[in-house]
Enzyme design. Structure first.
Site, mmCIF file in Angstrom:
data_model
loop_
_atom_site.group_PDB
_atom_site.id
_atom_site.type_symbol
_atom_site.label_atom_id
_atom_site.label_comp_id
_atom_site.label_asym_id
_atom_site.label_seq_id
_atom_site.Cartn_x
_atom_site.Cartn_y
_atom_site.Cartn_z
ATOM 1 N N GLU A 139 -3.531 -17.206 -6.758
ATOM 2 C CA GLU A 139 -3.948 -16.356 -5.644
ATOM 3 C C GLU A 139 -5.278 -16.790 -5.033
ATOM 4 O OE1 GLU A 139 -6.392 -12.531 -6.983
ATOM 5 O OE2 GLU A 139 -4.327 -12.446 -7.700
ATOM 6 N N GLU A 154 16.386 -7.491 -0.924
ATOM 7 C CA GLU A 154 17.319 -6.367 -0.805
ATOM 8 C C GLU A 154 17.859 -6.182 0.610
ATOM 9 O OE1 GLU A 154 15.089 -3.137 -2.483
ATOM 10 O OE2 GLU A 154 15.661 -3.650 -4.533
#
Length: 267
Positions: free
Chosen positions: A110, A79
């Site tokens: 992960e 963004e």
């Protein structure tokens, strides 16, 4: 360490609660999040200060995380170009498992302590940059490994975690610890912890971009004009800054491609 994010919810029998009560209780828990963020303001300021310093000198900001935390980093990074008109590689979000993991969980991604640094190397990371690890639990191996290697290579490191005294915070040079407590649904850190991380990311990237001159007054003068709504907003901004009529303001905006350049041209 005590993992408060994994503690039992303060509520039980959720499946028997009327809908209205469910929503009120979730909302009551959510109200505690900004107060938890407030307690971490000095830590957020320290991290924002070093990111601003590094970026002023030509460095970049990298987010690394897994699952919800990784997705939030990708969202914040993605963004920045449309909001502040910065190059797409100024702020980079990296998620364990690659872009596939944005939509679909990648099993055990992960748990790889080496992969984060390999992912960062694809961007030619260097001592000018900052790496911020995002991990609600503060125990994600992908993030710990990435921050440790970054430290060894002389790269500044920070983190955003939601437990106190975590392994991630212990390896980050500029840790941000927002302790949000038990989740409404036990262990569901996409809820309060995720909200806290989003708030901190908003504060971090926005304050840095303001300090880098990407906001004027209170306006996004460098935003990308990527749809009609933003063109209309930009036109109004040019009108307000210059006193020009709508047609002239729109023409200048189209010619120059940004509010900042249109206003400079008008003046």
């Amino acid at each position: 360490m005590e993992r408060t994010t994994e503690k039992d919810s303060n509520y039980t029998g959720l499946e028997h609660m009327p809908l209205g009560e469910l929503l009120r209780n979730i909302n009551n828990e959510d109200k505690t999040v900004p107060l938890a963020v407030e307690k971490a303001l000095p830590q957020i300021e320290a991290l924002a200060a070093v990111v601003t310093k590094k970026m002023r000198a030509g460095g970049r900001l990298f987010y690394i995380g897994a699952g919800t935390s990784g997705r939030l980093g990708v969202v914040d990074a993605s963004e920045c170009p449309p909001t502040f008109g910065v190059p797409f590689d100024w702020v980079v979000g990296i998620i364990a498992g690659g872009d596939t993991a944005i939509r679909k969980a990648v099993e055990f991604a992960e748990d790889d302590t080496e992969q984060a640094w390999r992912d960062l190397q694809a961007f030619d990371i260097n001592k000018s940059d900052v790496v911020v690890g995002i991990a609600a639990s503060g125990t994600t191996p992908y993030v710990i490994g990435g921050l440790k290697t970054a430290n060894e290579k002389g790269v500044a490191t920070g983190c955003i975690v939601c437990n106190s005294g975590s392994p991630v915070a212990s390896v980050a040079q500029y840790p941000v610890e927002v302790v949000t407590g038990p989740e409404f649904v036990t262990g569901s850190t996409r809820m309060k912890a995720g909200t806290a991380q989003k708030l901190v990311l908003n504060m971090l990237s926005t304050s840095v971009m303001i300090q880098l001159g990407r906001v004027k007054g209170n306006k996004m003068v460098d935003m990308q004009l990527s749809n009609n709504k933003l063109v209309d907003r930009g036109t109004r901004m040019v009108m307000n800054e210059t006193g020009l009529d709508e047609q002239t303001a729109a023409r200048l905006l189209k010619e120059h491609g940004s509010v900042r350049k249109a206003v400079e041209a008008a003046r």
